[in-house]
Design an enzyme around this catalytic site. Sequence first.
Site, short mmCIF file in Angstrom:
data_model
loop_
_atom_site.label_atom_id
_atom_site.label_comp_id
_atom_site.label_asym_id
_atom_site.label_seq_id
_atom_site.Cartn_x
_atom_site.Cartn_y
_atom_site.Cartn_z
N GLU A 195 0.88 -1.18 0.00
CA GLU A 195 0.00 0.00 0.00
C GLU A 195 0.91 1.22 0.00
OE1 GLU A 195 -3.12 -0.09 -0.37
OE2 GLU A 195 -3.73 -2.09 0.23
N CYS A 221 -2.20 9.09 2.42
CA CYS A 221 -1.87 8.51 1.11
C CYS A 221 -2.96 8.84 0.10
CB CYS A 221 -1.68 7.01 1.23
SG CYS A 221 -3.09 6.20 2.00
#
Length: 473
Positions: A243, A277
């Site tokens: 990720e 993110c």
Amino acid sequence: MKYDQYYAHGAFSDCTGDITFSVFNPATEALESVVQASSEKDLAAAIQSAERAYRSWSTTALEVRKAALTRLAAALESRTQQIVDSLAREIGCPVWLGELMQVPMAMKGIQFALEGMDQISWTETIGNGLVERVGAGIVGAITPWNFPLHQIVAKVAPAIAAGCAVVLKPSELAPGAAQQFMLAVHDADIPAGVVNMVWGDAALGEALVKHPSVTHVSFTGSTAVGKRIMVDAATELKRVTLELGGKSAVVILDDADLEAALTAALRMSVVNSGQACVSQSRLIVPQAQMAEVKQRLRQLVDTWKMGDPLDKATRLGPLASKRQFERVSSMVDKAMSEGATLIASGNGQVNAEAGGWFYPPTVLGNVRPDMEIAQEEVFGPVLAVMSYQTDDEALALANATRYGLSGAVWSGSAVRATEFARQMRTGQVVINGAAQNLATPFGGRGESGIGRENGRFGIEDLLEYKSLHGAQQ
Ligand code: NAD
């Protein structure tokens, strides 16, 4: 605070590493915490603990795993205040955000793992074959500092559900959330060895990735480190979940509700000081509406009051570290030197004398798609605005980075927005400001990563198929 114990075999033990890491309060620059690193010997103990636990945990009934997750949720929730406080002191996360987002996201992570267990076909019969889904083994989980609790839960909860055992190496920059999580694991009586934890930085993370007993590496962090981990994992063909970073775009189509879209876009670019993110760090707007966009953004920026993260009235805290402050400052300076212009900027330092790595919300115009500010993750409260003439141009701009983690689109027609969203090359798209559903798969395309987390998808990522020919039950 001092963090100097690792967790293995269901108990805390003193770390024997010979280095320490200092965590400074980003609002005051004062020393906040010291982390004592685990040694490779401590890591070996944690891995041995996981190996021992995996043998029995991988064959436990689903009901036993569900009961463990349910106890963990209760134990974690009771630690909310300590977690919120450590997030404010160690990474500058304002208390409202800790209470409304950081902790609730983690709690939902456990809830959706529990629900996800009921959505999986754990066994299937095909002729004389019994197909079972079994935990992939020992998971090496490595997490970052920006949503430190949520990212730990996103790895550990599905591992418990899948019947795996975990060795967690949390970020050395946000130790408080990890410590509270491990205390909750202990309080919840998770069977010894199912969850283990070591303290360390890149070196210990690398040792964890390379350890021959680790079968699956689940990493959340930067794209550069993710690539390195994939190379290290490849030498023994380990499975990976990565990720990674993002440069997500919010596209406002010409029939959108501009006020609603800009309010949400600014929020999604500056919340947690842009250190997310999924931060929507590029704003793509119709050329004809540019003047109005600028004027509205100037007003909206002022609604993001910067200040002491421990003060409930503060909406925006400082950046998490001096390193982040220097990175954000230099990227904005470079963008300006390349021709970007300042559309809006919040107030500067809250109190220059008190220090702190405060960076005001900043909106940049005149951004070209080839500039670093349009291509690279800033990880700061900085929004880069670009304009377009046609929808095709807007789509090309949205898709013009190496990343593909998230994005957003706004239109007066939800059908039109949905059609546009389908063409965005990204793992998820938020349409007209909809709530992000944490039961759906989360993960990136391109250089934003490999694999999916959340709900049943996070569990399935950690499962292997196993065929038993002629099995008798
Ligand atoms: P980072 O990559 O520097 O570090 C992440 C973790 O990896 C830390 O625990 C660190 O100690 C460890 N690490 C560093 N080098 C390693 C190596 N060679 N081998 C093994 N482990 C190593 O990231 P960060 O600065 O902590 O976090 C910010 C980054 O994380 C941003 O790029 C952000 O976009 C990304 N992120 C992604 C997601 C997502 O879900 N896609 C979520 C949050 C953050």
